[in-house]
Design an enzyme around this catalytic site. Sequence first.
Site, PDB file in Angstrom:
ATOM      1  N   CYS A  42      36.348  21.942  64.754  1.00 16.62           N
ATOM      2  CA  CYS A  42      34.755  22.147  66.084  1.00 16.62           C
ATOM      3  C   CYS A  42      35.343  22.237  67.213  1.00 16.62           C
ATOM      4  CB  CYS A  42      34.179  21.353  65.514  1.00 16.62           C
ATOM      5  SG  CYS A  42      33.858  21.996  63.258  1.00 16.62           S
ATOM      6  N   ILE A 281      38.927  21.347  36.991  1.00 20.36           N
ATOM      7  CA  ILE A 281      39.065  21.870  38.646  1.00 20.36           C
ATOM      8  C   ILE A 281      37.711  21.862  39.328  1.00 20.36           C
ATOM      9  CG2 ILE A 281      40.066  23.402  39.755  1.00 20.36           C
ATOM     10  CD1 ILE A 281      41.840  24.457  37.913  1.00 20.36           C
ATOM     11  N   ALA A 283      35.641  22.955  43.301  1.00 20.16           N
ATOM     12  CA  ALA A 283      35.456  23.370  44.773  1.00 20.16           C
ATOM     13  C   ALA A 283      34.780  22.758  45.682  1.00 20.16           C
ATOM     14  CB  ALA A 283      35.381  24.786  44.076  1.00 20.16           C
ATOM     15  N   TYR A 431       9.329   8.211  72.029  1.00 15.88           N
ATOM     16  CA  TYR A 431       8.756   8.672  73.120  1.00 15.88           C
ATOM     17  C   TYR A 431       9.056   7.887  74.263  1.00 15.88           C
ATOM     18  CZ  TYR A 431       5.681   9.413  77.119  1.00 15.88           C
ATOM     19  OH  TYR A 431       4.719  10.120  78.012  1.00 15.88           O
TER      20      TYR A 431
HETATM   21  P1  FAD Z   1      39.183  23.480  56.224  1.00 18.86           P
HETATM   22  O1  FAD Z   1      38.848  22.444  56.783  1.00 18.86           O
HETATM   23  O2  FAD Z   1      39.445  24.815  57.387  1.00 18.86           O
HETATM   24  O3  FAD Z   1      40.128  23.317  55.592  1.00 18.86           O
HETATM   25  C1  FAD Z   1      41.309  23.782  54.592  1.00 18.86           C
HETATM   26  C2  FAD Z   1      42.689  23.782  54.562  1.00 18.86           C
HETATM   27  O4  FAD Z   1      42.990  24.388  53.613  1.00 18.86           O
HETATM   28  C3  FAD Z   1      43.180  24.695  56.012  1.00 18.86           C
HETATM   29  O5  FAD Z   1      44.261  23.468  56.738  1.00 18.86           O
HETATM   30  C4  FAD Z   1      44.492  25.128  54.972  1.00 18.86           C
HETATM   31  O6  FAD Z   1      45.215  25.607  55.717  1.00 18.86           O
HETATM   32  C5  FAD Z   1      44.109  24.245  53.459  1.00 18.86           C
HETATM   33  N1  FAD Z   1      45.196  25.478  52.665  1.00 18.86           N
HETATM   34  C6  FAD Z   1      44.627  26.974  52.097  1.00 18.86           C
HETATM   35  N2  FAD Z   1      44.796  27.442  51.392  1.00 18.86           N
HETATM   36  C7  FAD Z   1      46.435  25.915  50.464  1.00 18.86           C
HETATM   37  C8  FAD Z   1      47.208  26.002  50.190  1.00 18.86           C
HETATM   38  N3  FAD Z   1      47.088  27.020  49.448  1.00 18.86           N
HETATM   39  N4  FAD Z   1      47.750  25.181  49.875  1.00 18.86           N
HETATM   40  C9  FAD Z   1      47.513  23.757  50.490  1.00 18.86           C
HETATM   41  N5  FAD Z   1      46.405  24.189  51.162  1.00 18.86           N
HETATM   42  C10 FAD Z   1      46.254  25.900  51.752  1.00 18.86           C
HETATM   43  N6  FAD Z   1      30.970  23.626  61.330  1.00 18.86           N
HETATM   44  C11 FAD Z   1      30.163  23.158  62.291  1.00 18.86           C
HETATM   45  O7  FAD Z   1      29.470  22.966  61.138  1.00 18.86           O
HETATM   46  N7  FAD Z   1      29.762  22.558  63.807  1.00 18.86           N
HETATM   47  C12 FAD Z   1      30.878  23.609  64.195  1.00 18.86           C
HETATM   48  O8  FAD Z   1      31.049  23.698  65.662  1.00 18.86           O
HETATM   49  C13 FAD Z   1      31.874  24.305  63.852  1.00 18.86           C
HETATM   50  N8  FAD Z   1      33.222  24.773  64.875  1.00 18.86           N
HETATM   51  C14 FAD Z   1      33.600  25.969  64.281  1.00 18.86           C
HETATM   52  C15 FAD Z   1      34.748  25.877  65.262  1.00 18.86           C
HETATM   53  C16 FAD Z   1      36.343  26.712  64.654  1.00 18.86           C
HETATM   54  C17 FAD Z   1      36.968  27.345  65.899  1.00 18.86           C
HETATM   55  C18 FAD Z   1      36.447  26.755  63.561  1.00 18.86           C
HETATM   56  C19 FAD Z   1      37.575  27.260  63.541  1.00 18.86           C
HETATM   57  C20 FAD Z   1      35.456  26.338  62.561  1.00 18.86           C
HETATM   58  C21 FAD Z   1      34.403  25.282  62.933  1.00 18.86           C
HETATM   59  N9  FAD Z   1      33.651  25.469  62.360  1.00 18.86           N
HETATM   60  C22 FAD Z   1      32.280  24.511  62.876  1.00 18.86           C
HETATM   61  C23 FAD Z   1      33.561  25.347  60.398  1.00 18.86           C
HETATM   62  C24 FAD Z   1      33.798  23.858  59.728  1.00 18.86           C
HETATM   63  O9  FAD Z   1      35.128  24.050  60.785  1.00 18.86           O
HETATM   64  C25 FAD Z   1      34.933  24.242  58.562  1.00 18.86           C
HETATM   65  O10 FAD Z   1      33.236  24.580  57.834  1.00 18.86           O
HETATM   66  C26 FAD Z   1      34.827  23.568  57.935  1.00 18.86           C
HETATM   67  O11 FAD Z   1      35.968  23.190  58.249  1.00 18.86           O
HETATM   68  C27 FAD Z   1      34.997  23.721  56.858  1.00 18.86           C
HETATM   69  O12 FAD Z   1      36.110  22.713  55.535  1.00 18.86           O
HETATM   70  P2  FAD Z   1      36.448  23.182  54.544  1.00 18.86           P
HETATM   71  O13 FAD Z   1      37.401  21.676  54.144  1.00 18.86           O
HETATM   72  O14 FAD Z   1      36.416  24.000  53.648  1.00 18.86           O
HETATM   73  O15 FAD Z   1      37.819  24.477  54.925  1.00 18.86           O
END
Ligand code: FAD
Length: 555
Positions: A42, A281, A283, A431
Site C-alpha cells: 500500500c 488447504i 486460502a 466533539y
Molecule cells: P499479497 O500481499 O499480494 O501477497 C501475496 C504474495 O504471494 C506475493 O508476495 C507473491 O509474490 C507471493 N506468491 C504468489 N504465488 C506464490 C507461489 N506460488 N509461491 C510463493 N509465493 C507466492 N489495500 C488496502 O486495503 N489499502 C490500500 O491503500 C492499498 N493500496 C495498495 C497499493 C498497491 C500499489 C497495491 C499493489 C495494493 C494495495 N492494496 C491496498 C491491496 C493490498 O495490498 C492487498 O489486498 C493485500 O496485499 C493482499 O494480501 P495477500 O496476502 O492476499 O496478497
Amino acid sequence: MKVVIVGGVAGGANVATRLRRLSEKINIILLEKGPYVSFANCGLPYHIGNEIEDRGKLLVQTPQGLKARYNIDVRVHNEAIAIDAERKVVTIVDSTNPSNRYEESYDELVLAVGAEPIRPSLSGLDLPGVFTLRDMADMDGIIAWISSHQPKRAVIVGGGYIGLEVAEQLKNRGMSVAIIEAVSQLLAPLDPEMAAFIHEEVLRSGASLYLNEPITAIEPSEDALVGMVRTAKESLIPADLVIMGIGVKPRTALAKSAGIELGVTGGVHVNQYMQSSIPHIWAVGDVAETINPILGTPQIVPLAGPANLQGRIVADNIMHPEKLTAFTGGLGTAIARVFSLSAASTGLNEKQLKKTALPYQAVFVHPNSHAGYYPGAHPIALKLLFRPDTGEILGAQAVGKDGIDKRIDVIATAIKGKLSVDDLCELELTYAPPYGSAKDAVQIAGMAAQNVVRGLVKVEHPWTFDPANHCGILLDVRDDDEVSRGRLPTARHIPLSQLRQRLHELPKDQEVVVYCQSGMRSYLAARILSEHGYRCRNLSGAFKSWSVAHTSRAV
Ligand code: FAD
C-alpha cells in the site's frame, strides 16, 4: 504440526505470526517467491513520489526478523509450483538455484498468493516504459525508468484507487499526467455523482482525464520505447511512461492445478472458515472468494484489511479446529487520497443495489468536517444508502478534504454491528470544534435517512433528476446571491424566508421538487409544503450534488 504458507505478504505473514503467538510447538514454513516478505504494497505509490523517502521503511519485516522474533522458517525466492493433496506435499523451486526443486510435506497448507494485475491483450504492453505496480520490483522498475529517462508525460490507464494514487505521485514529481478510464467514471466503488467530485479534482489538479475511452494499443516512439496510447475513440495520448492499473485478478494457477475448486468470481472458493474444497488447504486474502455480508453473494475483496483478518482467523482455526471462527464477509471499506481530496466507501453502492431486488433509498448531505465557525472546516459530500422499509444501512460513500476516513469508518462499523439509520442518529461521537460538530456528519446523514424512513420527506436523486423532463414545479429556495451564481434550468425562485408568504404562487395540483444549496433549507421547505398539502420531493444533495454530477457528465 507442520504448516506451510504460500505467499509471505499481508495474508501469509499474518497466518504465520499469529500461529506462532498461539503455539511454540508448530513448525511454520513461509514460502515467498519474491525477494521480500511482509512489505507494504500500500505504500509503494508514495515511495515513487518520494513522499515516503526511505525505501527501507516499506520492508515491514525481514526473513531474519521473522526468524528471530517468531521462529518462522522464511524462504524467499522459493515458489510453490505444485500441490499433491493426496500425499500432502508441495513442490517448490528455489529461483536462486532453479535446479533446486524439492518437496515439502505439510499437515496444513495455506494459500496466500494474492492477486496479479490484469493484463489485457493489447499491442505495446511489453514496450519499455510500460509498467504495472504490484510489488517492490515493479516500484523499483518505475523509479529506475524515471531516473534514466526523465519522463515528462505519464499516462495512467485505469482510474481505480491505485491508479489515482500513482497519478498524484507522478504529478508531484513534475510530470504531466493523463488518466484514461474505459468507463464513464473514476473509482468504481463510488456512484457516478460521487465520483463527479473526483473528476473535478483531477481536472483542477491539472491532470487530463479521458473517460469512456478504453485503450486499444500502446504505440512505440521512434526509438522503440513507449510513445503513445491510443484509445477506442482514436485519441492519441503522448506518453513517456505508462502505468497500467486496470485491476487485479486472483492468482489461482497453483490452486487450479491442484484441483482446488474455484468460485464464480474466479477466486478460490472457501467456506466461512476459509477452508478450500480440499481438506487441510486454506486460502486467504486476494486469492480467496468470500461472501458479501449484505447480499450473501460471492465476491473478492482485494484489500489489505480483509487479508490480514483472514490470516488471523485461519491461524486460529488451524490451532482450534474444534472451535472454528468464521469470517463474516468484507464490506469493501476503502479510501484513497486523490490530490487534495479523499474518497472513501463502504458496503454496497447504488450501482450494485440496482442489480438486486433489495429496496433501497439514498440521501446526500454536505455537512462540514468540523464546526463551521472554527477555522479550516471543509464540506463533506456524504451519500448514505439504506432500506426505506427497515432502516438497515446498506452502504455509504464520502468525498472531501478532511474527516472522510472517520465518517466512513463509523458507518462501516455501524453496518458491521447491524445498526439502523435510527441508531446513526443516536450515536454519541467525540466533539470539540476542531474535530467535529455537536451534530456530526454521520448523524446528519442518519437523520436525513430517518426522515425518509418515517415518511417525513420524499427525495429525488441528483444523478437521475432531469429538470428538462420534470413535469411539476422545480423550486429554488436559496437566497438571491446564490441563485445569481447558477441555478437549475426551469427553476422558480422563492427564498425560504419568503416561502410561507408566497405559497399562493405555487399551484397545488403539481408536484414540487425543491432544492437549496446543500439540502438543509430545502428539507425545511419540503416540510412546509407538505404541511400545506403539497406533493413534494427534496432534491437530495441539492444544487451542490446536482451541479457537480451534471458538469461531470460533460467531461
Ligand atoms: P499479497 O500481499 O499480494 O501477497 C501475496 C504474495 O504471494 C506475493 O508476495 C507473491 O509474490 C507471493 N506468491 C504468489 N504465488 C506464490 C507461489 N506460488 N509461491 C510463493 N509465493 C507466492 N489495500 C488496502 O486495503 N489499502 C490500500 O491503500 C492499498 N493500496 C495498495 C497499493 C498497491 C500499489 C497495491 C499493489 C495494493 C494495495 N492494496 C491496498 C491491496 C493490498 O495490498 C492487498 O489486498 C493485500 O496485499 C493482499 O494480501 P495477500 O496476502 O492476499 O496478497
